[in-house]
Design a protein around this motif. Structure first.
Motif, PDB file in Angstrom:
ATOM      1  N   ASP A  69     -24.664   3.877  30.500  1.00  0.00           N
ATOM      2  CA  ASP A  69     -25.360   3.047  29.524  1.00  0.00           C
ATOM      3  C   ASP A  69     -25.594   3.777  28.211  1.00  0.00           C
ATOM      4  O   ASP A  69     -25.520   3.173  27.141  1.00  0.00           O
ATOM      5  N   SER A  70     -25.894   5.061  28.274  1.00  0.00           N
ATOM      6  CA  SER A  70     -26.074   5.846  27.053  1.00  0.00           C
ATOM      7  C   SER A  70     -25.967   7.319  27.397  1.00  0.00           C
ATOM      8  O   SER A  70     -26.146   7.720  28.555  1.00  0.00           O
ATOM      9  N   ARG A 161     -28.566  14.242  27.932  1.00  0.00           N
ATOM     10  CA  ARG A 161     -29.221  13.223  28.750  1.00  0.00           C
ATOM     11  C   ARG A 161     -28.309  12.006  28.861  1.00  0.00           C
ATOM     12  O   ARG A 161     -27.747  11.547  27.859  1.00  0.00           O
ATOM     13  N   TRP A 163     -28.015   8.065  30.790  1.00  0.00           N
ATOM     14  CA  TRP A 163     -28.536   6.977  31.616  1.00  0.00           C
ATOM     15  C   TRP A 163     -27.339   6.234  32.186  1.00  0.00           C
ATOM     16  O   TRP A 163     -26.447   5.797  31.443  1.00  0.00           O
ATOM     17  N   SER A 165     -25.644   4.060  36.021  1.00  0.00           N
ATOM     18  CA  SER A 165     -25.845   3.506  37.363  1.00  0.00           C
ATOM     19  C   SER A 165     -24.558   3.684  38.158  1.00  0.00           C
ATOM     20  O   SER A 165     -23.460   3.583  37.616  1.00  0.00           O
ATOM     21  N   GLN A 171     -30.597   2.215  37.633  1.00  0.00           N
ATOM     22  CA  GLN A 171     -30.265   3.203  36.609  1.00  0.00           C
ATOM     23  C   GLN A 171     -30.905   4.541  36.952  1.00  0.00           C
ATOM     24  O   GLN A 171     -32.066   4.618  37.347  1.00  0.00           O
ATOM     25  N   THR A 173     -31.225   8.814  35.643  1.00  0.00           N
ATOM     26  CA  THR A 173     -31.154   9.696  34.479  1.00  0.00           C
ATOM     27  C   THR A 173     -30.563  11.028  34.890  1.00  0.00           C
ATOM     28  O   THR A 173     -31.047  11.665  35.842  1.00  0.00           O
ATOM     29  N   TYR A 174     -29.505  11.432  34.211  1.00  0.00           N
ATOM     30  CA  TYR A 174     -28.948  12.769  34.382  1.00  0.00           C
ATOM     31  C   TYR A 174     -29.364  13.602  33.186  1.00  0.00           C
ATOM     32  O   TYR A 174     -29.192  13.189  32.032  1.00  0.00           O
ATOM     33  N   ASP A 222     -26.899  11.349  39.610  1.00  0.00           N
ATOM     34  CA  ASP A 222     -28.152  11.944  40.082  1.00  0.00           C
ATOM     35  C   ASP A 222     -27.906  13.220  40.866  1.00  0.00           C
ATOM     36  O   ASP A 222     -28.747  14.129  40.879  1.00  0.00           O
TER      37      ASP A 222
END
Length: 258
Positions: A69-70, A161, A163, A165, A171, A173-174, A222
């Motif tokens: 996603d971003s 960073r 985001w 899925s 979703q 966060t890495y 993750d």
């Protein structure tokens, strides 16, 4: 084999450029720096590697899916090195190491954007054969990062960073504190002449390589977080996903340069 169903391209950075405004003085010329994401060679290379550029997300041969996603990455000390300079990593820095930026910048990667020219600087005429920059972990108290921390407090102690899925799940966060210098030899020297001429260097970051194992299968982002099974794998993938090249037409593709 991992199929790519969406071209991931970097959009505009939240710029904190502290360098020249690119107006140029004397006989200096402009060099612009662009960022893009995607596979080397663009759509043609993607097709050759069995990637599909269609609606959807990343899918591997096992049916695993990944939606990014971003993504954000922090860079600093972006430099061009003259062919006459042996080493820019000494003090005082020798002439011929032209810096784009000494402080950190936050670069935002957008899956739906196009190659973006971020900044133009003025550099002395000459030939430059290497670009260097640091993927930078933002310090919690270092004075050099003070302004950046004020603007982006959510990036303290991080350099990247994401985001995303995985397999349609929620979703995740890495984040990583990867802090490493990247150096890239240009295939042919970047020749900067005096006057009003200009050229461009593109830094290409292939997001499709970040969360993939040695067999070409997607992994859950993750699991790349600190202490996760794939922490080292993802960090190494990130380092290997980046390249830089002269890109005169600013299209993020190095196959049509002359």
């Amino acid at each position: 084999m991992l199929k790519r169903n969406r071209t991931l391209v970097l959009l505009g950075a939240f710029l904190l450029w502290g360098c020249s405004d690119g107006t140029g003085l004397g006989n200096e010329a402009g060099v612009s720096l662009s960022f893009s994401t995607g596979s080397a060679g663009g759509a043609a290379a993607a097709s050759a590697a069995s990637f599909a550029v269609t609606a959807g997300d990343l899918t591997d041969g096992q049916g695993n899916t990944l939606t990014i996603d971003s993504a954000h990455i922090v860079l600093r000390e972006i430099e061009l090195k003259s062919v006459e300079v042996v080493n820019c990593d000494v003090e005082p820095e020798p002439e011929g190491c032209e810096e784009f930026e000494t402080g950190p910048i936050l670069v935002a990667l957008d899956p739906n954007g196009g190659t973006k020219q971020e900044v133009t600087i003025s550099v002395p005429p000459g030939s430059y054969d290497e670009i260097e920059f640091e993927i930078h972990k933002v310090s919690s108290d270092g004075p050099e990062d003070a302004a950046f921390r004020t603007a982006h407090s959510d990036m303290v102690n991080k350099s990247i960073r994401v985001w995303a899925s995985y397999n349609g799940g929620p979703q995740v966060t890495y984040v990583t504190d990867l802090d490493v210098e990247q150096e890239f030899d240009l295939a042919s020297p970047l020749v900067v002449v005096d006057g009003t001429s200009s050229t461009n260097v593109t830094v290409r970051i292939d997001l499709s390589k970040w969360f993939v194992d040695g067999s070409g299968n997607l992994v859950d982002p993750d699991t790349g977080n600190k202490g996760g099974d794939n922490e080292s794998l993802v960090k190494e993938n990130i380092k290997q996903s980046i390249e830089a090249f002269e890109d005169k037409d600013r299209d993020g593709d190095d196959t049509d340069e002359s």
